[in-house]
Design a protein around this motif. Structure first.
Motif, short mmCIF file in Angstrom:
data_model
loop_
_atom_site.label_atom_id
_atom_site.label_comp_id
_atom_site.label_asym_id
_atom_site.label_seq_id
_atom_site.Cartn_x
_atom_site.Cartn_y
_atom_site.Cartn_z
N ALA A 1 26.95 35.70 61.59
CA ALA A 1 28.39 35.70 61.34
C ALA A 1 29.13 36.35 62.51
O ALA A 1 30.17 35.85 62.95
CB ALA A 1 28.71 36.41 60.03
N ALA A 2 28.59 37.45 63.02
CA ALA A 2 29.23 38.13 64.17
C ALA A 2 29.25 37.21 65.38
O ALA A 2 30.24 37.16 66.12
CB ALA A 2 28.48 39.42 64.50
N SER A 3 28.18 36.44 65.57
CA SER A 3 28.10 35.56 66.75
C SER A 3 29.10 34.41 66.67
O SER A 3 29.44 33.81 67.68
CB SER A 3 26.68 35.00 66.91
N ASP A 4 29.58 34.12 65.48
CA ASP A 4 30.61 33.10 65.35
C ASP A 4 31.95 33.59 65.91
O ASP A 4 32.79 32.78 66.31
CB ASP A 4 30.80 32.69 63.88
N SER A 5 32.15 34.90 65.95
CA SER A 5 33.39 35.47 66.49
C SER A 5 33.23 35.96 67.93
O SER A 5 34.11 35.79 68.74
CB SER A 5 33.86 36.67 65.65
N VAL A 6 32.09 36.59 68.20
CA VAL A 6 31.81 37.15 69.52
C VAL A 6 30.46 36.58 69.94
O VAL A 6 29.42 37.07 69.49
CB VAL A 6 31.74 38.69 69.47
N ALA A 7 30.47 35.55 70.75
CA ALA A 7 29.24 34.80 71.03
C ALA A 7 28.17 35.64 71.73
O ALA A 7 28.47 36.41 72.64
CB ALA A 7 29.56 33.59 71.88
N PHE A 8 26.94 35.51 71.28
CA PHE A 8 25.75 36.03 71.97
C PHE A 8 24.59 35.13 71.58
O PHE A 8 24.55 34.62 70.46
CB PHE A 8 25.50 37.51 71.65
N PRO A 9 23.65 34.90 72.50
CA PRO A 9 22.65 33.85 72.28
C PRO A 9 21.38 34.25 71.55
O PRO A 9 20.69 33.40 71.01
CB PRO A 9 22.31 33.40 73.70
N VAL A 10 21.04 35.55 71.54
CA VAL A 10 19.77 35.96 70.94
C VAL A 10 19.94 37.21 70.09
O VAL A 10 20.88 37.99 70.28
CB VAL A 10 18.67 36.23 72.01
N ILE A 11 18.99 37.35 69.16
CA ILE A 11 18.86 38.58 68.37
C ILE A 11 17.52 39.19 68.77
O ILE A 11 16.50 38.49 68.83
CB ILE A 11 18.90 38.28 66.86
N ILE A 12 17.56 40.48 69.04
CA ILE A 12 16.39 41.19 69.54
C ILE A 12 15.96 42.23 68.52
O ILE A 12 16.79 42.78 67.79
CB ILE A 12 16.74 41.85 70.89
N VAL A 13 14.67 42.49 68.47
CA VAL A 13 14.15 43.54 67.59
C VAL A 13 13.05 44.29 68.33
O VAL A 13 12.29 43.70 69.09
CB VAL A 13 13.65 42.93 66.25
N ASP A 14 13.03 45.60 68.13
CA ASP A 14 11.92 46.42 68.62
C ASP A 14 11.02 46.65 67.43
O ASP A 14 11.39 47.38 66.50
CB ASP A 14 12.43 47.77 69.15
N ALA A 15 9.85 46.02 67.44
CA ALA A 15 8.95 46.12 66.29
C ALA A 15 8.18 47.44 66.36
O ALA A 15 7.44 47.69 67.29
CB ALA A 15 7.98 44.94 66.29
#
Length: 165
Positions: free
Chosen positions: A116-130
């Motif tokens: 939902a956030a990316s629909d307003s402020v575009a960013f291409p990836v979601i990152i996680v530190d496992a």
């Protein structure tokens, strides 16, 4: 119906939370509220519906720089002008609630919020530190490791949109 709410230190009993990983427990108890006040991150909690002060689990969202060179070639080309990605900085379940798929539920909730956030402020990836052996958990949901770091994983917004959008 389950839904997450922003951490509220006046309501949520952070001291009773124990996921078995001290760094995550301490973050929730000490840092989460300060970081939210400074607009550095947002921490969402899933409350026990029998006791609203009891935290089943939580996750923390923020933005992070993307290391483009660590992405697969195809994505490097596609996103060469991108500098930031969404970050699921932390995700933890209290030991009393483990094994009931709350982790999966929280991950999908976090992905929905970032989508939902990316629909307003575009960013291409979601990152996680496992943390501590959580890598397989994220890989089951389509995350893949960055080239140079084993426990840092990513999923594209396009893949999230295709699977849960």
């Amino acid at each position: 119906m389950m839904y997450t709410v922003l951490l509220d230190k006046a309501k949520h009993d952070r001291n009773r939370f124990n996921c078995g990983i001290e760094a995550l427990n301490n973050y929730l108890k000490v840092m989460a509220n300060q970081q939210a006040r400074k607009d550095n991150s947002r921490t969402f909690v899933l409350e026990d519906d029998k006791d609203g002060s009891s935290i089943i689990g939580f996750y923390t969202l923020t933005m992070t720089p993307i290391e483009l060179k660590a992405l697969p070639d195809k994505l490097q080309k596609k996103h060469q002008s991108s500098t930031s990605g969404g970050l699921i900085a932390r995700l933890a379940i209290d030991e009393r609630y483990k094994g009931k798929r709350f982790g999966e539920w929280l991950l999908i909730d976090a992905l929905r919020k970032l989508l939902a956030a990316s629909d307003s402020v575009a960013f291409p990836v979601i990152i996680v530190d496992a943390k501590d052996g959580a890598k397989q958990f994220y890989e089951r949901y389509g995350f893949q490791a960055f080239r140079n770091t084993d426990n840092k994983l990513f999923i594209t917004i396009a893949d999230v949109r295709a699977s849960i959008g």
